[in-house]
Design a protein around this motif. Sequence first.
Motif, PDB file in Angstrom:
ATOM      1  N   ILE A 213      -4.900  -4.768  17.308  1.00 40.55           N
ATOM      2  CA  ILE A 213      -5.664  -3.575  16.931  1.00 40.55           C
ATOM      3  C   ILE A 213      -4.912  -2.766  15.881  1.00 40.55           C
ATOM      4  CG2 ILE A 213      -6.477  -1.341  17.787  1.00 40.55           C
ATOM      5  CD1 ILE A 213      -7.086  -2.857  20.463  1.00 40.55           C
ATOM      6  N   ALA A 214      -3.630  -2.543  16.112  1.00 37.05           N
ATOM      7  CA  ALA A 214      -2.824  -1.765  15.163  1.00 37.05           C
ATOM      8  C   ALA A 214      -2.786  -2.440  13.797  1.00 37.05           C
ATOM      9  CB  ALA A 214      -1.408  -1.583  15.706  1.00 37.05           C
ATOM     10  N   ALA A 215      -2.650  -3.764  13.779  1.00 40.18           N
ATOM     11  CA  ALA A 215      -2.604  -4.500  12.518  1.00 40.18           C
ATOM     12  C   ALA A 215      -3.943  -4.435  11.799  1.00 40.18           C
ATOM     13  CB  ALA A 215      -2.212  -5.949  12.771  1.00 40.18           C
ATOM     14  N   ALA A 216      -5.048  -4.478  12.554  1.00 43.31           N
ATOM     15  CA  ALA A 216      -6.373  -4.404  11.944  1.00 43.31           C
ATOM     16  C   ALA A 216      -6.588  -3.055  11.266  1.00 43.31           C
ATOM     17  CB  ALA A 216      -7.447  -4.636  13.006  1.00 43.31           C
ATOM     18  N   VAL A 217      -6.211  -1.984  11.939  1.00 42.99           N
ATOM     19  CA  VAL A 217      -6.366  -0.646  11.360  1.00 42.99           C
ATOM     20  C   VAL A 217      -5.481  -0.494  10.131  1.00 42.99           C
ATOM     21  CG1 VAL A 217      -6.043   1.823  11.753  1.00 42.99           C
ATOM     22  CG2 VAL A 217      -7.059   0.401  13.545  1.00 42.99           C
ATOM     23  N   ALA A 218      -4.233  -0.971  10.217  1.00 47.18           N
ATOM     24  CA  ALA A 218      -3.313  -0.869   9.084  1.00 47.18           C
ATOM     25  C   ALA A 218      -3.832  -1.652   7.883  1.00 47.18           C
ATOM     26  CB  ALA A 218      -1.933  -1.371   9.494  1.00 47.18           C
ATOM     27  N   THR A 219      -4.365  -2.834   8.130  1.00 48.55           N
ATOM     28  CA  THR A 219      -4.912  -3.648   7.037  1.00 48.55           C
ATOM     29  C   THR A 219      -6.096  -2.949   6.379  1.00 48.55           C
ATOM     30  OG1 THR A 219      -4.215  -5.707   8.109  1.00 48.55           O
ATOM     31  CG2 THR A 219      -5.977  -5.872   6.470  1.00 48.55           C
ATOM     32  N   PHE A 220      -6.971  -2.372   7.196  1.00 45.35           N
ATOM     33  CA  PHE A 220      -8.128  -1.663   6.659  1.00 45.35           C
ATOM     34  C   PHE A 220      -7.686  -0.468   5.819  1.00 45.35           C
ATOM     35  CE2 PHE A 220     -11.414   1.586   6.838  1.00 45.35           C
ATOM     36  CZ  PHE A 220     -12.535   0.882   6.429  1.00 45.35           C
ATOM     37  N   LEU A 221      -6.718   0.284   6.292  1.00 43.22           N
ATOM     38  CA  LEU A 221      -6.254   1.460   5.562  1.00 43.22           C
ATOM     39  C   LEU A 221      -5.563   1.077   4.259  1.00 43.22           C
ATOM     40  CD1 LEU A 221      -4.945   3.672   8.504  1.00 43.22           C
ATOM     41  CD2 LEU A 221      -6.990   4.047   7.106  1.00 43.22           C
ATOM     42  N   ARG A 222      -4.819  -0.023   4.261  1.00 43.85           N
ATOM     43  CA  ARG A 222      -4.193  -0.468   3.013  1.00 43.85           C
ATOM     44  C   ARG A 222      -5.256  -0.836   1.976  1.00 43.85           C
ATOM     45  NH1 ARG A 222      -0.203  -2.772   6.442  1.00 43.85           N
ATOM     46  NH2 ARG A 222      -1.309  -4.767   6.520  1.00 43.85           N
ATOM     47  N   ALA A 223      -6.381  -1.327   2.451  1.00 42.90           N
ATOM     48  CA  ALA A 223      -7.453  -1.723   1.531  1.00 42.90           C
ATOM     49  C   ALA A 223      -8.264  -0.541   1.025  1.00 42.90           C
ATOM     50  CB  ALA A 223      -8.369  -2.729   2.221  1.00 42.90           C
ATOM     51  N   TRP A 224      -8.511   0.457   1.882  1.00 41.42           N
ATOM     52  CA  TRP A 224      -9.498   1.460   1.547  1.00 41.42           C
ATOM     53  C   TRP A 224      -9.006   2.906   1.584  1.00 41.42           C
ATOM     54  CZ3 TRP A 224     -13.435  -0.372  -0.891  1.00 41.42           C
ATOM     55  CH2 TRP A 224     -13.944  -1.646  -0.577  1.00 41.42           C
ATOM     56  N   ALA A 225      -7.890   3.197   2.206  1.00 40.75           N
ATOM     57  CA  ALA A 225      -7.462   4.589   2.331  1.00 40.75           C
ATOM     58  C   ALA A 225      -7.079   5.166   0.961  1.00 40.75           C
ATOM     59  CB  ALA A 225      -6.289   4.710   3.288  1.00 40.75           C
ATOM     60  N   ALA A 226      -7.417   6.438   0.752  1.00 40.16           N
ATOM     61  CA  ALA A 226      -7.039   7.100  -0.501  1.00 40.16           C
ATOM     62  C   ALA A 226      -5.517   7.182  -0.633  1.00 40.16           C
ATOM     63  CB  ALA A 226      -7.650   8.499  -0.545  1.00 40.16           C
ATOM     64  N   ASP A 227      -4.840   7.302   0.497  1.00 41.32           N
ATOM     65  CA  ASP A 227      -3.376   7.331   0.535  1.00 41.32           C
ATOM     66  C   ASP A 227      -2.934   6.245   1.518  1.00 41.32           C
ATOM     67  OD1 ASP A 227      -0.739   7.981   0.234  1.00 41.32           O
ATOM     68  OD2 ASP A 227      -0.823   9.742   1.548  1.00 41.32           O
ATOM     69  N   PRO A 228      -2.948   4.982   1.092  1.00 39.84           N
ATOM     70  CA  PRO A 228      -2.675   3.878   2.027  1.00 39.84           C
ATOM     71  C   PRO A 228      -1.266   3.950   2.586  1.00 39.84           C
ATOM     72  CG  PRO A 228      -2.695   3.087  -0.228  1.00 39.84           C
ATOM     73  CD  PRO A 228      -3.189   4.494  -0.256  1.00 39.84           C
ATOM     74  N   PRO A 229      -1.086   3.483   3.839  1.00 43.51           N
ATOM     75  CA  PRO A 229       0.250   3.494   4.434  1.00 43.51           C
ATOM     76  C   PRO A 229       1.177   2.521   3.728  1.00 43.51           C
ATOM     77  CG  PRO A 229      -1.279   2.243   5.791  1.00 43.51           C
ATOM     78  CD  PRO A 229      -2.097   2.906   4.732  1.00 43.51           C
ATOM     79  N   ALA A 230       2.471   2.797   3.798  1.00 45.49           N
ATOM     80  CA  ALA A 230       3.449   1.900   3.184  1.00 45.49           C
ATOM     81  C   ALA A 230       3.508   0.598   3.958  1.00 45.49           C
ATOM     82  CB  ALA A 230       4.822   2.564   3.169  1.00 45.49           C
ATOM     83  N   ASN A 231       3.816  -0.487   3.273  1.00 45.99           N
ATOM     84  CA  ASN A 231       3.947  -1.796   3.933  1.00 45.99           C
ATOM     85  C   ASN A 231       5.176  -1.800   4.840  1.00 45.99           C
ATOM     86  OD1 ASN A 231       1.697  -2.899   2.714  1.00 45.99           O
ATOM     87  ND2 ASN A 231       2.832  -3.516   0.901  1.00 45.99           N
TER      88      ASN A 231
END
Length: 231
Positions: A213-231
Amino acid sequence: MRDEPVPAASPEDTAPSPAARGPGRPKDLAKRAAILQAGTVLFVDNGYEGTSMEAVAAAAGVSKLTVYSHFGNKQGLFVAAVQAHCERMLPDALFARAPETPLAQRLHSVARAVHALCTSPEAIAASRVLGAPGMAGSQEARLYWDAGPARLQADLEALLARRSARGELRLDPADAQTIATAASQFIALLTGPAQVRLVLGCDPAPVNPQTHIAAAVATFLRAWAADPPAN
């Protein structure tokens, strides 16, 4: 649960005549809930073909006529059980407006609920029933789609559009097609092989659900978030 073909309508599946039901009499909500619970358990344990209205009535502690009175036939009971389960696992409050909640936290809440629903015994049983011969394109399949996947897709699209309008996602809130694509991708990240393994009766996925679940949310945010989380 056995993956068995759905038989043609039989006396077991056919509702009594309206006269036999006593039209106009108010339905007992407690009895309805008991029938839904009994039907859900028996569909999961015995499959569609292996579940009889008589067995549902006995498990719910009501007469068979009462079961027919509430749901009409076995198909109606099955669809109602699916709808009730989806509404219980994905309540309206899950997608209610909450602009004060950080985007990542909001998506984690939705992701946990979606993953729990898609991997629940009830959802796996429904997938097997609907994958049986004769169910493709059926009314049951369409009603299942409306009650579960379509409702989830629409609610998630609305949530993403609101967050896009706030500038939290790199999506145009007026671009319905891209919003729909992003919502579909989010759902796909949470289901995929893990759900397929359960439907096929294989060993559960080796990845811990919370890690998934955590990986799915992180992947989605890296793709679409205006301020994506760092890898």
